[in-house]
Every structure is written in structure tokens, then in C-alpha cells.
Scaffold this motif. Structure first.
Motif, PDB file in Angstrom:
ATOM      1  N   TYR A   1     -32.335 -12.649   5.138  1.00  0.00           N
ATOM      2  CA  TYR A   1     -31.224 -11.706   5.229  1.00  0.00           C
ATOM      3  C   TYR A   1     -31.795 -10.291   5.197  1.00  0.00           C
ATOM      4  O   TYR A   1     -32.779 -10.022   4.488  1.00  0.00           O
ATOM      5  N   ALA A   2     -31.195  -9.385   5.945  1.00  0.00           N
ATOM      6  CA  ALA A   2     -31.698  -8.014   5.940  1.00  0.00           C
ATOM      7  C   ALA A   2     -30.595  -7.038   6.310  1.00  0.00           C
ATOM      8  O   ALA A   2     -29.667  -7.359   7.067  1.00  0.00           O
ATOM      9  N   ALA A   3     -30.707  -5.843   5.738  1.00  0.00           N
ATOM     10  CA  ALA A   3     -29.899  -4.693   6.145  1.00  0.00           C
ATOM     11  C   ALA A   3     -30.875  -3.573   6.460  1.00  0.00           C
ATOM     12  O   ALA A   3     -31.856  -3.366   5.734  1.00  0.00           O
ATOM     13  N   PHE A   4     -30.650  -2.870   7.572  1.00  0.00           N
ATOM     14  CA  PHE A   4     -31.588  -1.834   7.978  1.00  0.00           C
ATOM     15  C   PHE A   4     -30.837  -0.690   8.634  1.00  0.00           C
ATOM     16  O   PHE A   4     -29.691  -0.848   9.112  1.00  0.00           O
ATOM     17  N   GLY A   5     -31.469   0.458   8.637  1.00  0.00           N
ATOM     18  CA  GLY A   5     -30.847   1.608   9.283  1.00  0.00           C
ATOM     19  C   GLY A   5     -31.831   2.725   9.491  1.00  0.00           C
ATOM     20  O   GLY A   5     -32.873   2.815   8.818  1.00  0.00           O
ATOM     21  N   GLN A   6     -31.505   3.580  10.461  1.00  0.00           N
ATOM     22  CA  GLN A   6     -32.372   4.710  10.759  1.00  0.00           C
ATOM     23  C   GLN A   6     -31.512   5.857  11.275  1.00  0.00           C
ATOM     24  O   GLN A   6     -30.622   5.662  12.115  1.00  0.00           O
ATOM     25  N   LEU A   7     -31.761   7.056  10.753  1.00  0.00           N
ATOM     26  CA  LEU A   7     -31.043   8.259  11.155  1.00  0.00           C
ATOM     27  C   LEU A   7     -32.034   9.279  11.701  1.00  0.00           C
ATOM     28  O   LEU A   7     -33.103   9.487  11.124  1.00  0.00           O
ATOM     29  N   THR A   8     -31.668   9.900  12.814  1.00  0.00           N
ATOM     30  CA  THR A   8     -32.465  10.985  13.379  1.00  0.00           C
ATOM     31  C   THR A   8     -31.581  12.213  13.511  1.00  0.00           C
ATOM     32  O   THR A   8     -30.496  12.148  14.115  1.00  0.00           O
ATOM     33  N   TYR A   9     -32.047  13.313  12.936  1.00  0.00           N
ATOM     34  CA  TYR A   9     -31.265  14.548  12.995  1.00  0.00           C
ATOM     35  C   TYR A   9     -32.074  15.619  13.720  1.00  0.00           C
ATOM     36  O   TYR A   9     -33.231  15.896  13.373  1.00  0.00           O
ATOM     37  N   ASP A  10     -31.451  16.208  14.752  1.00  0.00           N
ATOM     38  CA  ASP A  10     -32.076  17.283  15.513  1.00  0.00           C
ATOM     39  C   ASP A  10     -31.786  18.605  14.810  1.00  0.00           C
ATOM     40  O   ASP A  10     -30.697  19.178  14.951  1.00  0.00           O
ATOM     41  N   LEU A  11     -32.751  19.070  14.006  1.00  0.00           N
ATOM     42  CA  LEU A  11     -32.556  20.329  13.292  1.00  0.00           C
ATOM     43  C   LEU A  11     -32.415  21.491  14.262  1.00  0.00           C
ATOM     44  O   LEU A  11     -31.610  22.405  14.050  1.00  0.00           O
TER      45      LEU A  11
END
Length: 778
Positions: free
Chosen positions: A424-434
Motif C-alpha cells: 500500500y502506498a500514498a505519494f505526492g509531489q508539488l512543483t511551484y514556479d516561484l
């Protein structure tokens, strides 16, 4: 990083596009971050090849990418597996050299987003592909399954809105006959379908010979594969796309091209066999080296001979079935994806080990495994398209059995068992353009894995003489030494272990100019634990001992990876130059190595165990480049450097390998390089187009297994391939002629060494081969 395509576009119909009239590199689109983007703006170490580029390079299976991608070792047959469409893959020094069901690969293989969970059945054909991507370094915050070394993605061509089709025939060396075909188009305004298939056939190239060297007519190393794929794509609503995928592969081959490279007459079982011959004729004196009843170096053959005295079983059959349903639902500014998949692999393998008709030893594999996986993704962007996000949930269930008969001249026993795993897994990734130039990315994965193993069926079978030709006066001194027939090797029952991990990643990338980007990243990876599958001699716990306390289990591996890189496209898109440097702290490395189960004694280093045996530091550099020098000449190349060194070893590893302080990490050449080019000889509407493609790849020396057996040491090797292709003015007919391994190099693909039985076998490369191909597209 992009392994740059010379003349290969990234779109589905790249092979139908006419070459640009000016010197300019094609744009390469990848989905390494779960969204389509130019590979040059992707701060990820990814090499990408379009379907056209794969055809241009004569790529037949996924393992062929080892010739083009730096710091990647993709062996087309796992050591000791005997075939079974198995593979062993290492990226940047992180990999695995065992194929059994209890061992998880370090590099993930994905077919259309579906993780292929085991080594057996993971060698996929490169048929009707849209694109192939190789990601280096830990992957976990964007992928359903965590992979510690990297990921290889094969993306099939999608159904098309207009009718198209092609058929291709290829002939060549060793009675080669390949046929490939595909048809695609709409069934209605809302439904599209694509059907593709392939048949590949080639005779074996390793001869089976008698002890006197006479050809028996039997061969090893043949190819006989039939595969097919059906994809149905339906617009259920304007915002909901459903794709049903079915695929199957049928393989009916013989053993890989294995050659005996070591016969150790002093090994435990080998010396016991030699002692059983009357009069001690095999224990001393030069005559023993020509006495065919004795087991010693007389059975060894040079690799270049492409010959073996194997006389035992010679079988490698595999059946693979897969089904998947993908749902792609656009909700507002976001996309919800569901990937549901089921796969089944069945393997039947029998192979000779010691190449002697008298000291007769062989093993088998009867594997039946199934996997079900479910992945959900939420993808999108917000805050004025400055914040990009990927969130996911993943579940994988694996169940299977592996019956592993070990049929030795002195004793026969059944190894193997059953598995039942849940992840089982939960994953995430966020990219923010400063800013328009600067972006930061953060990701996290949490994994919860349970592995279960039941050694049910592991028993002593007996002490029969298996020799097809009886040895006069032979006495088996081992009879009864390991218990009576029917004695269990390990108490049956389900044994369970659980592992959890949280693995983060962070990165930043800065656009120095519109065509130059720098990035830096840190990521952690985890590879799940696994049970030792093979037990011998019988393990009988003392009264009152819980077998669960003595079952052998290797816990998870861990890796922390640091990377900096630069991607650039210069001189008005005529030169692409990418470079990356990395450092990895690799801990609790799972290694399969042979131990002497009764200590320094008669058996010797015979039993393969899986253990957390070492730690290592790995650092290196990767360079990939492509140049459109003129409208008719394009060059591409890569260079990889890996400095991988063990830092520590476990006490058990030191006890079984006293000299291991000098060991090198297997399947990790220090240098890898590729240089290729495509020359367009002419291209006009009247004469059509003719292109010449030449590729040279180089790999420096490497050991092929943990113990650094010198007989399985592969020296530096360079390979040269070339092809000439002509396409008619209407682009419908294409004819090619070419050759692989032009300088006829002989090298080790993979190998296995066993100090108890006293042998080492190497799987040898295919020799120089020519081919002629004709393709018609409509």
C-alpha cells in the motif's frame, strides 16, 4: 537527462514525418513527471527514445537500451534463471542479481503505467511502442511502486482517430524470421481501437557437442516468441476517456546460450562425486583430466567456441497475460486517473548446470504468479498555473508459487515455495514556479508492505543416480546424509514480515536562459525486503523453537541520492548538451550469495541466501548530447562514469567470503559510452529517402556476480552496429539492411557461480548477425 534522438520525433507518428529540411533537433516530449513536457525542461534524469528512434537503432527488446543509456546495465537473462523472459537490471550501481519470487527488483519496469513486479516475465519486446523512457535514481513520489534504482517505462502506441496500418517482415542470420503488424482506427466517432502483434524466431547459436567435440544438432540461445496487444479507447463522455488494454506473450525456447567456464573438482559435491568412482581414478594424476567419468576442467569450453557439452534438459517456456483498464477523467482544472491492472506469468524451465553426462546436475523452475494493482492519481495545476501537483494512492497484490527442483548426481530435493504480498502506498509531489525562471519541487511517499512466504513442498526427494549413462562401480557416499526421502527442508507454514517507510524528495531548477536549465535534487528510495527461498540441508528447529524466529529475511534497502545537472539546447536548436553528477549513499544492500550451511565442511558454499550484506557509496557523471551538424548529418552520444565502492559488510558475508574487502559491485562498469549517427544520403520527392545509421557502444570491465568469480569477469567490450534504410517517395515502403555486433565480439551477458556444486556458467552474447527488413505502411 535526455538520451537524445537522432532524427526521431516524439509524436506517435514520428516515423511518418519527413526529415526537416534544415539542421534542427526534434523536440522530445516525455511523461516522466506524469505530465507531458519537453524533456529539456524536466529536472529529472531521464533518457527518452521515440518509436522511430528505437526502430532506427534496431532495438528488439527493452534490454537493448543498455547500449544507448549511460550507467545502465540491462541483462537479457537473469543469472541461473534459465530464461523465462527474465532480466536483471542495474542503474548507477543499484540492481539485483536474483530472479526468485521472494526478491523484488531494484529497477522498476512499467508497461503503459503498470508495474511489472518480478524478474520472470519482465523482458519486454519493443513492439509498436510510442516511446521508451529510462529514469535514473530513486523513484517514488510520482510512481505507483517505489523503486530504489530507477524505472524503465514502455509506452505503447495509442489507437488513432484515422485508419493506419503497417506490416513488417525481417529475415537474417540463424534462419531469422520476424513478422510485425499493427492496425489502428476508429470503430465509431467515440471508439478507437489498435491491434498489434509480433512473431520473432531465430535458431540457437550455442552448439551442444559431445565430449569429443562432435555436433549433436541441439542448440541453446534460440528465439521463438509470439506476442499481441489490443487497445480499445472510448470517449464515455466529453470529459471521461476509458482505455481497455489486453496483451499476451507466448515463448517456446531452449535454454539461453550458456557455456561452462569453471569446473572445480575440489568443491563439496564435486569432490564427493569424484571420490565415488572406484580406485580413486578421479582424485589424482593427470589421467583424471581425460577420463570422461571424472568431473574437472576437461568440461570447460572457451566462450568464443560457442559450444557446450551440456547434455541435460534444455527448455525455457513462458506465457504472459495482461489486462488493464485506464480511466482519465477531467474535472474542472484537474485530471483524475485510475489504472487497474492484472497480470499472470507462467514459466517452465529446465537447464543443465555442469555440462557432464556423468556428473549430471540440473535444475528446473515451475513458476506461476499473478498480480493485481490499482492506482489512483489526481493531477493538475492551480494558483495561476504556478502550482503543479500529483497525488496518488497505490495497491499491489502478488500471489504465486515457485517449484524449484534441484536434481544433483548425489542428492535430489525440491526447493521453492509460495508467496503472497500486499503493498500500500500514498505519494505526492508539488512543483511551484516561484518565477518564470525558478521552480521548487517537493514530494513524499509513504509505503506499507507485507511479504508472506510459505516453503511448502521443500523436501528431500532422494539419492538416485540420475546419470543417463551409468558410471561403472560408482558409490554414492552421500546417500542418507541429509535425511530420508520426504524430509522437509524447512517447516511449512506462512511466514510474514512487514516494512514501512517514508521517502522524500526535493529539487530546484533554474532557467539560466530559455534554452539552458540547471537543477539540483535530493531523494530517498526504498526497496522492500524479501525471504531466502532456498534451504538446504534440512533446517530442523530444536524443541520449543518457533520457526518464525529463524526464517531468513532480508530487510529493506535504503538509498539517499544527491544530484546536480545542467540541460541545454544551443545554437538555435542545433546542439543539445546535458550533464548530471550524482552521489548515492546505499545502505542495507540485499545480496544473494552462496554460504556453506554446515560451516567449513563437506558441502561447501552451496546454498544461495538473501541477506542485508553491505553498504556502498556510489558517485558518477552522465553526459548526453546530440548535434544536427547539417540537414543531412546528425550525431548523438553519451558518456557515463560510475565509481561504486562497498563501504562495509555484514559478519555473515565476511565469514563466507574472507577476501571480500576487494570486491567490486557486480554489473557496474566504471565507464559506459555510446556514439551514433544518422546520415541522410538523399531525400527528395522523386527518389525517396536513404539513411545510414551507425552505432558504437562501449562498456568497461565488470564482474557479473557478487563473489567476483574471475571466470565471470567481463573485460571491456565495444559493439558496432550499422544499417542502411531506404523509403519510397510516398513513405509507404521501407527497406533496410544491417548487421549487429559487426566485429563479432564475444562477451558475458550474465552468469552464475556455485562453490558447492563446483561450476560456473556464463550466458554468452549473440555473435555477428545480418538482417534484411521490408515494411509497408498504409
Amino acid at each position: 537527462m535526455a538520451a537524445i534522438l537522432a532524427g526521431g520525433a516524439s509524436t506517435a507518428r514520428a516515423e511518418d514525418a519527413k526529415a526537416p529540411a534544415v539542421a534542427e533537433l526534434e523536440t522530445i516530449t516525455v511523461t516522466a513527471r506524469r505530465r507531458e513536457e519537453n524533456v529539456q525542461s524536466t529536472p529529472v534524469s531521464v533518457s527518452a527514445f521515440s518509436g522511430a528512434a528505437l526502430e532506427e537503432r534496431n532495438v528488439q527488446t527493452a534490454s537493448d537500451v543498455t547500449r544507448f543509456v549511460p550507467n545502465v546495465q540491462f541483462d537479457s537473462a537473469a543469472s541461473e534463471s534459465g530464461g523465462g523472459a527474465s532480466s536483471q537490471i542495474s542503474i548507477r550501481g543499484i540492481g539485483q542479481t536474483d530472479y526468485v519470487l521472494t526478491v523484488e527488483p531494484a529497477v522498476g519496469v512499467y508497461l503503459d503505467g503498470v508495474y511489472i513486479g518480478k524478474s520472470m516475465g519482465s523482458l519486454l519486446d519493443a513492439v509498436d511502442l510510442e516511446r521508451l523512457e529510462v529514469l535514473r535514481g530513486p523513484q517514488g513520489t510520482l510512481f505507483g511502486k517505489n523503486t530504489i534504482g530507477g524505472a524503465i517505462q514502455l509506452i505503447s502506441k495509442r489507437p488513432t482517430a484515422s485508419f493506419e496500418s503497417y506490416g513488417q517482415l525481417t529475415t537474417g542470420s540463424y534462419d531469422r524470421l520476424d513478422a510485425k503488424a499493427a492496425v489502428s482506427g476508429p470503430l465509431s466517432e467515440a471508439v478507437r481501437v489498435r491491434l498489434s502483434g509480433a512473431y520473432q524466431s531465430r535458431d540457437g547459436f550455442v552448439k551442444r557437442v559431445t565430449p569429443a567435440g562432435e555436433d549433436t544438432g541441439d542448440r541453446q540461445g534460440d528465439i521463438n516468441r509470439l506476442s499481441g496487444r489490443l487497445a480499445v479507447e472510448a470517449d464515455l463522455t466529453p470529459d471521461l476517456l476509458a482505455t481497455l488494454m489486453l496483451d499476451g506473450t507466448r515463448i517456446r525456447e531452449h535454454s539461453p546460450g550458456q557455456i561452462l567456464v569453471k569446473a572445480d573438482e575440489t568443491a563439496g559435491f564435486a569432490s564427493a562425486y569424484n571420490a565415488g568412482l572406484p580406485g580413486g581414478v578421479c582424485l589424482a594424476g593427470a589421467a583424471r583430466l581425460t577420463n570422461p567419468f571424472c568431473y574437472n576442467s576437461q568440461w570447460v569450453r572457451p566462450l568464443a567456441s560457442l559450444a557446450t557439452t551440456n547434455a541435460g534438459p534444455n527448455l525455457s517456456n513462458t506465457d504472459v497475460l495482461g489486462a488493464g483498464l485506464n480511466l482519465d477523467w477531467k474535472v474542472g482544472g484537474a485530471t483524475v486517473k485510475s489504472i487497474t491492472a492484472w497480470r499472470k506469468v507462467k514459466v517452465d524451465v529446465l537447464q543443465d548446470l555442469t555440462a557432464s553426462p556423468y556428473y549430471y546436475n540440473f535444475i528446473g523452475q515451475r513458476i506461476d504468479t499473478k498480480q493485481f494493482s490499482q492506482e489512483f492519481q489526481l493531477l493538475g495545476e492551480t494558483l495561476g498555473a504556478r502550482l503543479h501537483y500529483v497525488l496518488g494512492l497505490y495497491y499491489l497484490h502478488e500471489a504465486g508459487s515457485q517449484a524449484f527442483p534441484v536434481e544433483l548426481s548425489l542428492v535430489q530435493f525440491m526447493s521453492g515455495g509460495r508467496i503472497r504480498n500486499d503493498s500500500y502506498a500514498a505519494f505526492g509531489q508539488l512543483t511551484y514556479d516561484l518565477t518564470d525562471q525558478l521552480s521548487i519541487t517537493g514530494g513524499l511517499r509513504y509505503s506499507d508492505e507485507t511479504r508472506r512466504f510459505n516453503p511448502q513442498g521443500q523436501i528431500i526427494q532422494g539419492y538416485a543416480s540420475l546419470t543417463p549413462t551409468p558410471v561403472p562401480g560408482f558409490a554414492n557416499f552421500v546417500t542418507g546424509a541429509f535425511g530420508a526421502a520426504g524430509t522437509p527442508l524447512f517447516p511449512a507454514g506462512w511466514y510474514s514480515r512487514g516494512d514501512t517507510s517514508a521517502t522524500p524528495m526535493v529539487s530546484a531548477n533554474y532557467k539560466i536562459s530559455p534554452d539552458v536549465m540547471a537543477y539540483a535534487s535530493f531523494s530517498k528510495g526504498m526497496k522492500g525486503g524479501g525471504f531466502t527461498m532456498r534451504y538446504f540441508p534440512p533446517v530442523i528447529p530444536a524443541a520449543g523453537t518457533d520457526p518464525n524466529n529463524i526464517v531468513s529475511y532480508a530487510g529493506p534497502e535504503k538509498a539517499s541520492s544527491y544530484e546536480v545537472g545542467l540541460k541545454s539546447e544551443l545554437f538555435d536548436h542545433k546542439l543539445r548538451f546535458n550533464i548530471a553528477a550524482f552521489y548515492t549513499d546505499y545502505q542495507d544492500i540485499q545480496i544473494t550469495y552462496n554460504i556453506d550451511p554446515d560451516g567449513p565442511g563437506p558441502i561447501g558454499a552451496f546454498v544461495p541466501v538473501l541477506a542485508n550484506a553491505a553498504s556502498a557509496h556510489i558517485k558518477g557523471v552522465e553526459i548526453e548530447t546530440s548535434a544536427a551538424l547539417t540537414s543531412w548529418l546528425r550525431l548523438d552520444g553519451s558518456l557515463g562514469y560510475t565509481d561504486a565502492a562497498y563501504q562495509s559488510f555484514s559478519d555473515q558475508a565476511r565469514a563466507n567470503y574472507p577476501g571480500l574487502d576487494g570486491f567490486k559491485i557486480p554489473n557496474t562498469p566504471r565507464w559506459t559510452a555510446n556514439l551514433g549517427g544518422t546520415a541522410t544520403l538523399f531525400d527528395d520527392d522523386a527518389k525517396g529517402r536513404a539513411q545510414l545509421r551507425v552505432d558504437y557502444s562501449f562498456r568497461s570491465a565488470e564482474f557479473k556476480e557478487f563473489s567476483n568469480d574471475p571466470t565471470l569477469y567481463q573485460k571491456s567490450v565495444g559493439l558496432l552496429n550499422a544499417s542502411l534504410t531506404y523509403r519510397t517517395p510516398d513513405r509507404r515502403i521501407e527497406a533496410s539492411i544491417g548487421a549487429t555486433n559487426l566485429t563479432d565480439e564475444t562477451y558475458i551477458v550474465s552468469g552464475v557461480s556455485n562453490g558447492g556444486i563446483g561450476y560456473a556458467q556464463a550466458i554468452v552474447s549473440r555473435p555477428r548477425e545480418w538482417f534484411v527488413s521490408l515494411k509497408y505502411a498504409y
